[in-house]
Enzyme design. Sequence first.
Site, PDB file in Angstrom:
ATOM      1  N   SER A 101      -5.345  19.915  16.348  1.00 47.58           N
ATOM      2  CA  SER A 101      -5.612  20.780  15.022  1.00 47.58           C
ATOM      3  C   SER A 101      -4.305  20.541  14.073  1.00 47.58           C
ATOM      4  O   SER A 101      -4.696  19.410  13.490  1.00 47.58           O
ATOM      5  CB  SER A 101      -5.182  22.128  15.764  1.00 47.58           C
ATOM      6  OG  SER A 101      -5.648  23.370  14.874  1.00 47.58           O
ATOM      7  N   ASP A 245      -6.982  22.972   7.881  1.00 43.39           N
ATOM      8  CA  ASP A 245      -6.137  22.251   8.638  1.00 43.39           C
ATOM      9  C   ASP A 245      -6.782  20.970   9.237  1.00 43.39           C
ATOM     10  O   ASP A 245      -8.026  20.752   8.710  1.00 43.39           O
ATOM     11  CB  ASP A 245      -5.638  23.158   9.893  1.00 43.39           C
ATOM     12  CG  ASP A 245      -6.796  23.593  10.711  1.00 43.39           C
ATOM     13  OD1 ASP A 245      -8.025  23.627  10.356  1.00 43.39           O
ATOM     14  OD2 ASP A 245      -6.451  23.973  12.040  1.00 43.39           O
ATOM     15  N   ASP A 247      -8.273  20.117  11.835  1.00 43.08           N
ATOM     16  CA  ASP A 247      -9.747  19.804  12.338  1.00 43.08           C
ATOM     17  C   ASP A 247     -10.771  21.130  11.941  1.00 43.08           C
ATOM     18  O   ASP A 247     -11.820  21.259  12.101  1.00 43.08           O
ATOM     19  CB  ASP A 247      -9.680  20.253  13.972  1.00 43.08           C
ATOM     20  CG  ASP A 247      -9.278  21.506  14.527  1.00 43.08           C
ATOM     21  OD1 ASP A 247      -8.573  22.245  13.630  1.00 43.08           O
ATOM     22  OD2 ASP A 247      -9.860  22.172  15.549  1.00 43.08           O
ATOM     23  N   ASP A 249     -10.846  24.167  11.338  1.00 46.67           N
ATOM     24  CA  ASP A 249     -11.375  25.521  11.677  1.00 46.67           C
ATOM     25  C   ASP A 249     -10.424  26.669  11.211  1.00 46.67           C
ATOM     26  O   ASP A 249     -10.919  27.939  11.330  1.00 46.67           O
ATOM     27  CB  ASP A 249     -11.257  25.933  13.528  1.00 46.67           C
ATOM     28  CG  ASP A 249      -9.746  25.379  13.985  1.00 46.67           C
ATOM     29  OD1 ASP A 249      -8.727  24.910  13.279  1.00 46.67           O
ATOM     30  OD2 ASP A 249      -9.511  25.550  15.434  1.00 46.67           O
TER      31      ASP A 249
END
Length: 464
Positions: A101, A245, A247, A249
């Site tokens: 992440s 961010d 990834d 999400d």
Amino acid sequence: METISFGTDGWRATLEEFTTPRVRMVGQAVATYLRDEGRDGTVAVGYDARETSRGFAEELARVLCANGFDVIVPERDRPTPLVAHAIVERDLLGGFAITASHNPPEYNGVKFIPDDGAPALPAVTDAIADRLAEPEPLPEDEHGTVEEVDLAAPHADAALERVDEITGSTDLSGLTVAYDAMHGSGRGTTDALLERAGASLELLRCERDPEFGGGAPEPAPENLETLIDLVTDDATDPDLGVANDGDADRLAIVTPERGYLDENLFFAALYDYLLEGDSGPAVRTVSTTFLIDRVADAHGEAVHEVPVGFKWVAQGIAEHDALVGGEESGGFTVRGHVREKDGVLMALLAAAMHAEEPLDERVDRLLEEHGTVVQNKISVACPDHEKARVLEDLEGEIPDAVAGTDVEDVNTADGFKLQLADGSWVLVRPSGTEPVLRVYAEATDEERVEALLEAGEELVEPLV
């Protein structure tokens, strides 16, 4: 096995600990868990833009195939919410996302998403942890297959359809959006979705860089200075700024007047907007603003508070048929979409909201109606193995007053949230992804928030 632990959102560690043998053990644990549950079928394995992520994803795929499961993988790194959507759309057994992440490039991580597309609850992650073991391949003629598939197009179709349902029409023609992918997996996904909806785009950091430019792909104000300058400069074109961010999400929003829009304020604006055309409660984490509650009260709705971690938000959405769920760190989803935070969908919805009415105007109206709210947080270094002990000690040190104001209530849903007589609050909780304790505070002005954070830090530091 002792090194592998599932925190707030999967297992993350530096590459010294996050190794191929351990990733293979996680793959075997999930394969054993699925087999013990009597499940047979296909599992998705997605991954982010880090240098090692594709290789780890391939290792997971090999382990799953050797256990008799079929596997689908994307053609390149893609956002985690695309994996969650594919699980539900394709009726899969579940899926993996290899991602750390927003953590720096020296980290990686893995999360398992069950067949409902929502983050795994402790009952699942505990069952997986109990089954950690070296891979046990079946005979070769019983192995599964690996297929490379497009995860982006089906997700984009679903996102456009859902935002169309919410807004009446997703037409972003005439809107210019500056998009900052932070070199992460949102590039070529979030921007492509916005462009498909008709927006004009100005792109920042939309080239893959496994080192993320030498920093961490965390869309915090200090990491988005170029985007903020671009959107707030009267001489430039963007009407709105969006960042994801690593990834994708989560998201951050930048507006012409405010610059970086506090995620709490965006959440309140989002809920207020959704309530114009629909009804239902909101689910928020214990660290998220009470402004959501004020918006709900104004519409005769309820708010359900849950511990930090989107798994609890997702559970709350299911239990209460919530209209929206979110957290102060920029993770949100809406009713009618997969119950996983989705920074790609939310970028489209935020742009559609802004096209109807500038977000700054909606936020101004909310603050005028409900009062000013300011929130901030700090971190206090604390080794993971000391967190439980510190919190246990803190229970006996809860003061009668904080920064000169009486403590009216103590919420222990996640750490200790001290609710004060003037409506402000202080929260101390352990991070599930880093060796720190988080101290949050909310009040009506920045000076008061700083005083509360200082008091919270003084309360915790002597115990570490």
